[in-house]
Design an enzyme around this catalytic site. Sequence first.
Site, PDB file in Angstrom:
ATOM      1  CG  ASN A  13      -1.722   1.258   1.387  1.00  0.00           C
ATOM      2  OD1 ASN A  13      -1.752   2.085   0.468  1.00  0.00           O
ATOM      3  ND2 ASN A  13      -2.385   1.422   2.522  1.00  0.00           N
ATOM      4  CE  LYS A  15      -0.120   3.124   4.793  1.00  0.00           C
ATOM      5  NZ  LYS A  15      -0.094   3.204   6.246  1.00  0.00           N
ATOM      6  CG  HIS A  98      -5.865   1.907   5.092  1.00  0.00           C
ATOM      7  ND1 HIS A  98      -5.418   2.828   6.010  1.00  0.00           N
ATOM      8  CD2 HIS A  98      -4.880   1.003   4.949  1.00  0.00           C
ATOM      9  CE1 HIS A  98      -4.199   2.483   6.402  1.00  0.00           C
ATOM     10  NE2 HIS A  98      -3.847   1.376   5.772  1.00  0.00           N
ATOM     11  CD  GLU A 100      -2.948   5.409   6.736  1.00  0.00           C
ATOM     12  OE1 GLU A 100      -2.921   5.506   5.500  1.00  0.00           O
ATOM     13  OE2 GLU A 100      -2.047   4.839   7.395  1.00  0.00           O
ATOM     14  CD  GLU A 170      -3.519  -2.474   7.098  1.00  0.00           C
ATOM     15  OE1 GLU A 170      -2.443  -2.744   6.559  1.00  0.00           O
ATOM     16  OE2 GLU A 170      -4.084  -1.377   6.961  1.00  0.00           O
ATOM     17  N   GLY A 176       2.548   2.145  10.762  1.00  0.00           N
ATOM     18  CA  GLY A 176       3.513   3.237  10.646  1.00  0.00           C
ATOM     19  C   GLY A 176       4.201   3.585  11.953  1.00  0.00           C
ATOM     20  CB  SER A 216       5.201  -2.076  11.833  1.00  0.00           C
ATOM     21  OG  SER A 216       4.827  -0.726  12.092  1.00  0.00           O
TER      22      SER A 216
HETATM   23  P1  13P Z   1       3.046   0.224   7.577  1.00  0.00           P
HETATM   24  O1  13P Z   1       3.537  -1.086   6.980  1.00  0.00           O
HETATM   25  O2  13P Z   1       3.827   1.403   7.085  1.00  0.00           O
HETATM   26  O3  13P Z   1       2.926   0.139   9.047  1.00  0.00           O
HETATM   27  O4  13P Z   1       1.559   0.452   7.006  1.00  0.00           O
HETATM   28  C1  13P Z   1       0.653  -0.583   7.098  1.00  0.00           C
HETATM   29  C2  13P Z   1      -0.559  -0.213   6.320  1.00  0.00           C
HETATM   30  O5  13P Z   1      -1.290   0.680   6.696  1.00  0.00           O
HETATM   31  C3  13P Z   1      -0.823  -0.948   5.083  1.00  0.00           C
HETATM   32  O6  13P Z   1      -2.093  -0.689   4.601  1.00  0.00           O
END
Ligand code: 13P
Length: 254
Positions: A13, A15, A98, A100, A170, A176, A216
């Site tokens: 992803n 982002k 997601h 976010e 997740e 992150g 992560s």
């Molecule tokens: P990270 O791997 O950067 O923690 O992000 C995970 C994520 O949100 C994947 O959709």
Amino acid sequence: MNKEKRRVVIAGNWKMNKNARETRTVLEQMKNISVPEKVDVVFCVPAINIPVAAKEAAGSKISIGAQNCHWEKSGAFTGEISADMLKYYGVGYSIVGHSERRQYFGESDETVNKRAAACLENGICPIICVGENLRQRENGTTKDVIRQQVRGAVKGFTQRQMAGCIIAYEPVWAIGTGKTATARQAQEVCAYIRQLISEIFGRQAAEGLTIQYGGSMNAENAKQLLSMEDIDGGLIGGASLKAEDFEKIVASAQ
Ligand code: 13P
């Protein structure tokens, strides 16, 4: 059905990262990585870079995915993109719900459900994200949150629709932050997700479902996470932006 028979999907992803030029450069490297048999590799890139990414990945083992998709085919929805538009570029997957998007853009279980249904209607596999935040984990309501999100996301789906979905667990506190869930914590929730799907759609549907872990995940911890009985893949943010890191994760999915 045991773990070996399920589809393993390693998805990056990206982002809101990388412009068109950078997308092309990274995919040029990524498309040559070795992909084990039975593993699907996907990059969910920003929508504006889908045409460039699709062109670069054409003829390789890599699929291109989106990060979101609207439920209507067209209309007055400024800023949104429909599944029909994604299909035009051969997009095979789309992340929906997601954390976010839930946190910053008002995504709800109801809109996640509608977005996932639109993906399925267009032959796109929705990667439905669920996960608890730190407060919910600490006050012991993780399973309640997961139950509500999973049930809401697949509400009204037929078995056939369910078979076209991926669910990604997740935990928000692991995204992150560099704080990965332990393999045991991740396994416990992924097994619970499979149990919920079994209750709604039956055992066969549950046993065939690909469930990813995200938060992560990196070259160091991927192997252990991916070896767990109910974890069939990863949804990877930061570590999917560099070919060297991502290649190691893909290799550990074997
Ligand atoms: P990270 O791997 O950067 O923690 O992000 C995970 C994520 O949100 C994947 O959709």
